[in-house]
Design a protein around this motif. Structure first.
Motif, PDB file in Angstrom:
ATOM      1  N   PHE A 216    -110.106  24.552 -23.133  1.00  0.00           N
ATOM      2  CA  PHE A 216    -109.010  23.998 -23.929  1.00  0.00           C
ATOM      3  C   PHE A 216    -109.514  22.722 -24.583  1.00  0.00           C
ATOM      4  O   PHE A 216    -110.512  22.144 -24.149  1.00  0.00           O
ATOM      5  N   LYS A 217    -108.851  22.313 -25.622  1.00  0.00           N
ATOM      6  CA  LYS A 217    -109.219  21.059 -26.282  1.00  0.00           C
ATOM      7  C   LYS A 217    -108.834  19.897 -25.384  1.00  0.00           C
ATOM      8  O   LYS A 217    -107.690  19.807 -24.924  1.00  0.00           O
TER       9      LYS A 217
ATOM     10  N   TRP B 140    -117.811  18.863 -21.646  1.00  0.00           N
ATOM     11  CA  TRP B 140    -117.457  18.731 -23.056  1.00  0.00           C
ATOM     12  C   TRP B 140    -118.545  19.445 -23.831  1.00  0.00           C
ATOM     13  O   TRP B 140    -119.724  19.099 -23.724  1.00  0.00           O
ATOM     14  N   TYR B 141    -118.169  20.422 -24.621  1.00  0.00           N
ATOM     15  CA  TYR B 141    -119.153  21.169 -25.403  1.00  0.00           C
ATOM     16  C   TYR B 141    -119.456  20.457 -26.709  1.00  0.00           C
ATOM     17  O   TYR B 141    -120.586  20.377 -27.132  1.00  0.00           O
ATOM     18  N   TYR B 142    -118.418  19.932 -27.351  1.00  0.00           N
ATOM     19  CA  TYR B 142    -118.592  19.290 -28.647  1.00  0.00           C
ATOM     20  C   TYR B 142    -117.518  18.233 -28.814  1.00  0.00           C
ATOM     21  O   TYR B 142    -116.377  18.454 -28.440  1.00  0.00           O
TER      22      TYR B 142
END
Length: 65
Positions: free
Chosen positions: A36-37, A58-60
């Motif tokens: 999820f964001k 955190w991916y990005y």
């Protein structure tokens, strides 16, 4: 969010908030992955018994300093 718990636990419900709270019981599954964001309002209820272990990644996105 990755559930890496080695034992069962009660409580620790994970919720996201948008148009009201939504509980996601899938997060209780060992080895389960939930994406999820991170800016989405969220919470985890207190664990009532056992131990809950998760890994957050955190991916990005921007660095938090």
């Amino acid at each position: 969010l990755i559930n890496v718990s080695k034992e069962d636990y009660t409580g620790g419900d994970f919720s996201l908030f948008g148009n009201g709270p939504s509980v996601f019981p899938e997060v209780h599954n060992r080895g389960g992955v939930f994406m999820f964001k991170s800016a989405t309002p969220h919470k985890v209820d207190p664990v009532l018994s056992g131990k809950r272990h998760t890994v957050s990644l955190w991916y990005y996105g921007p660095r938090f300093i």
